[in-house]
Write a protein that holds these residues in place. Structure first.
Motif, short mmCIF file in Angstrom:
data_model
loop_
_atom_site.label_atom_id
_atom_site.label_comp_id
_atom_site.label_asym_id
_atom_site.label_seq_id
_atom_site.Cartn_x
_atom_site.Cartn_y
_atom_site.Cartn_z
N VAL A 60 1.05 -1.09 0.07
CA VAL A 60 0.02 0.02 0.11
C VAL A 60 0.86 1.32 0.13
O VAL A 60 1.73 1.07 0.82
N LYS A 61 0.50 2.30 -0.75
CA LYS A 61 1.36 3.40 -0.98
C LYS A 61 0.62 4.67 -0.57
O LYS A 61 -0.09 5.14 -1.42
N PRO A 62 0.36 4.97 0.77
CA PRO A 62 -0.19 6.19 0.93
C PRO A 62 0.83 7.37 0.47
O PRO A 62 2.10 7.54 0.83
N GLN A 63 -0.19 8.49 0.01
CA GLN A 63 0.57 9.68 -0.61
C GLN A 63 0.51 10.53 0.83
O GLN A 63 -0.71 10.94 1.01
N SER A 64 1.83 11.05 1.22
CA SER A 64 1.78 11.71 2.23
C SER A 64 1.34 13.04 2.31
O SER A 64 1.01 13.66 3.25
N VAL A 96 6.61 10.09 0.02
CA VAL A 96 7.04 11.37 0.62
C VAL A 96 8.06 12.27 -0.11
O VAL A 96 8.22 13.18 0.04
N LYS A 97 8.66 11.22 -1.26
CA LYS A 97 9.73 11.80 -2.02
C LYS A 97 10.86 13.02 -1.22
O LYS A 97 10.94 13.96 -1.69
N ARG A 98 11.25 12.53 -0.34
CA ARG A 98 12.32 13.23 0.44
C ARG A 98 13.60 13.14 -0.10
O ARG A 98 13.97 12.12 -0.91
N THR A 155 9.91 9.62 -13.97
CA THR A 155 8.77 9.86 -13.46
C THR A 155 7.58 9.95 -14.49
O THR A 155 8.17 9.92 -15.58
N SER A 156 6.55 9.55 -14.12
CA SER A 156 5.35 9.37 -14.89
C SER A 156 4.56 10.62 -15.73
O SER A 156 3.85 10.57 -16.46
N ASN A 157 4.98 11.83 -15.11
CA ASN A 157 4.65 13.11 -15.50
C ASN A 157 5.28 13.48 -16.90
O ASN A 157 6.57 13.49 -16.99
N ALA A 218 6.02 1.61 -10.52
CA ALA A 218 5.45 2.11 -11.72
C ALA A 218 4.25 2.76 -11.53
O ALA A 218 3.06 2.33 -11.88
N PRO A 219 4.36 4.24 -11.16
CA PRO A 219 2.83 4.85 -11.07
C PRO A 219 2.58 5.37 -12.54
O PRO A 219 3.46 5.13 -13.50
N GLY A 220 1.42 5.83 -12.81
CA GLY A 220 0.91 6.12 -13.85
C GLY A 220 0.08 4.99 -14.74
O GLY A 220 -0.74 5.26 -15.62
N GLY A 222 -3.30 3.36 -14.43
CA GLY A 222 -4.79 3.78 -14.00
C GLY A 222 -5.12 4.86 -14.32
O GLY A 222 -5.17 5.25 -15.63
N ALA A 223 -5.21 5.83 -13.46
CA ALA A 223 -5.88 7.14 -13.90
C ALA A 223 -4.92 8.14 -14.70
O ALA A 223 -5.50 8.94 -15.53
N GLN A 224 -3.59 7.70 -14.76
CA GLN A 224 -2.88 8.64 -15.76
C GLN A 224 -2.56 7.98 -17.24
O GLN A 224 -2.13 8.30 -17.89
N GLY A 225 -3.53 6.80 -17.38
CA GLY A 225 -3.50 6.34 -18.71
C GLY A 225 -2.92 4.92 -19.10
O GLY A 225 -3.29 4.38 -19.80
N PRO A 244 2.96 -2.03 -10.57
CA PRO A 244 2.06 -1.23 -11.12
C PRO A 244 1.61 -0.52 -9.91
O PRO A 244 0.82 -1.34 -9.06
N ALA A 245 1.54 0.82 -9.89
CA ALA A 245 0.83 1.46 -8.73
C ALA A 245 -0.33 2.35 -9.13
O ALA A 245 -0.17 3.01 -10.17
N SER A 246 -1.51 2.12 -8.57
CA SER A 246 -2.91 2.88 -8.82
C SER A 246 -3.36 3.32 -7.74
O SER A 246 -3.67 2.88 -6.73
N SER A 247 -3.88 4.65 -7.88
CA SER A 247 -4.58 5.28 -6.68
C SER A 247 -5.84 5.59 -6.92
O SER A 247 -6.85 4.90 -6.79
N ARG A 248 -6.15 6.69 -7.89
CA ARG A 248 -7.34 7.36 -8.21
C ARG A 248 -8.39 6.34 -8.81
O ARG A 248 -9.74 6.25 -8.51
O1 LIG Z 1 6.35 9.34 -11.10
C1 LIG Z 1 5.62 9.53 -10.31
C2 LIG Z 1 5.88 9.35 -9.12
C3 LIG Z 1 5.05 9.05 -8.04
N1 LIG Z 1 3.56 9.60 -8.20
C4 LIG Z 1 2.57 9.32 -7.40
O2 LIG Z 1 1.71 8.04 -7.63
C5 LIG Z 1 0.60 8.41 -7.19
C6 LIG Z 1 -0.37 8.00 -8.55
O3 LIG Z 1 -1.76 8.45 -8.38
P1 LIG Z 1 -2.70 8.24 -9.45
O4 LIG Z 1 -4.14 8.43 -8.75
O5 LIG Z 1 -2.70 6.65 -9.52
O6 LIG Z 1 -2.51 8.63 -10.73
C7 LIG Z 1 0.39 9.85 -6.71
O7 LIG Z 1 0.52 9.80 -5.44
C8 LIG Z 1 1.67 10.58 -7.21
O8 LIG Z 1 2.11 11.52 -6.35
C9 LIG Z 1 3.33 9.57 -9.79
O9 LIG Z 1 1.98 9.61 -9.99
N2 LIG Z 1 4.11 9.48 -10.61
#
Ligand SMILES: O=c1ccn([C@@H]2O[C@H](COP(=O)(O)O)[C@@H](O)[C@H]2O)c(=O)[nH]1
Length: 284
Positions: A60-64, A96-98, A155-157, A218-220, A222-225, A244-248
């Motif tokens: 589980v990955k809580p976003q701080s 937390v990306k510190r 990163t995914s952005n 690997a975020p991105g 799910g919601a990021q496509g 693979p990491a998915s939140s929203r």
């Molecule tokens: O490159 C990155 C690094 C971290 N994140 C984080 O992952 C989740 C993504 O959330 P979704 O809702 O699944 O889009 C979020 O906490 C980001 O801060 C990322 O997206 N990309």
């Protein structure tokens, strides 16, 4: 002796699959769930999400940030989420990306990677922008206590591209981060404790990850496509190490625990079968 993070993670993924479920209490999601956008709403949201997800996934990955936004009361909720995830058998990767100069990094390591700290997680995300070597206190604290560190690499952005794909002596900056992490993981079995963050939204084959000998967050997805079908192309032979990491995309299915869990299981099944999972929307 404390078991190393890499070994604990490998065992958890073998038992529960690779999906990393994010707990991101966005104000908009609290409102969608019919909750007040205050610390009471945060608590209800985060503990409901924990109940739905933490007994099912390896990580589980809580976003701080979303907890910190509510001040000390929000951080207290985060501490409860960390403890509840552990109780449910999930590893906690605290996002937390510190990253700071070494002497300050030691304080972050004490906060997140040391036994007895209320915010200690199984692993944290860190930023290498002050230099990979500046992260040494985090690597040392993690190794000493059986914890892990995930270093941002690619990163995914879309905003990350110019910096992370810049040339660094014949390789990209992102590749240099991966190579530094690989050096730390050399020889570890079944894998090392230093992971990297590489967005599932990235270009297939851009990074050489095969020698990492560590996990890839690997975020991105799910919601990021990015979809389950994209993962093999983006990560190639490194796919078995990918979380693979998915939140929203999961949390939008709330507020019913059963509905979130149904979506989680659907995504887990698609990841296991390699079929399409996730959904398209703009990253960010
Ligand atoms: O490159 C990155 C690094 C971290 N994140 C984080 O992952 C989740 C993504 O959330 P979704 O809702 O699944 O889009 C979020 O906490 C980001 O801060 C990322 O997206 N990309």
């Amino acid at each position: 002796m404390t078991e190393r993070f890499g070994a604990r993670l490998a065992r958890a993924v073998a038992a529960r699959g690779p999906l990393c479920a994010g707990i991101d209490p966005h104000p908009g999601l609290l409102a969608e769930w019919g909750l007040p956008v205050d610390v009471r709403g945060l608590e209800r949201f985060a503990l409901t999400a924990t109940e739905a997800l933490a007994g099912e996934v390896a990580v589980v990955k809580p976003q701080s940030a979303f907890f910190e936004a509510h001040g000390s009361a929000g951080v207290a909720v985060l501490e409860r989420v960390v403890a509840a995830c552990r109780d449910a058998g999930a590893l906690v990767l605290l996002d937390v990306k510190r990253g700071d100069i070494g002497s300050t990094m030691a304080a972050y390591a004490a906060a997140y990677l040391s036994d007895g700290s209320p915010l200690a997680a199984d692993a944290v995300t860190v930023s290498p922008y002050l230099g990979f070597g500046a992260l040494e206190p985090a690597f040392e604290a993690a190794a000493a206590s059986g914890r892990g560190v995930f270093v941002l690499a690619r990163t995914s952005n879309p905003d990350g591209e110019a910096l992370q794909r810049a040339d660094e002596g014949g390789r990209t900056v992102a590749q240099s981060i991966v190579d530094d992490a690989a050096a730390r993981n050399a020889g570890a079995e079944p894998q090392g404790d230093v992971g990297v963050v590489v967005g599932a939204t990235n270009v297939p084959g851009e990074l050489r990850l095969a020698g990492l000998n560590g996990p890839v967050l690997a975020p991105g997805f799910g919601a990021q496509g990015a979809t389950a079908a994209d993962l093999a192309g983006v990560f190639g032979p490194a796919l078995p190490a990918v979380l693979p990491a998915s939140s929203r995309a999961l949390l939008r299915c709330g507020p019913e625990v059963a509905a979130i869990r149904d979506e989680l299981r659907r995504v887990q099944a698609e990841l296991a079968g390699g079929g399409p999972a996730g959904g398209r929307s703009a990253a960010g």
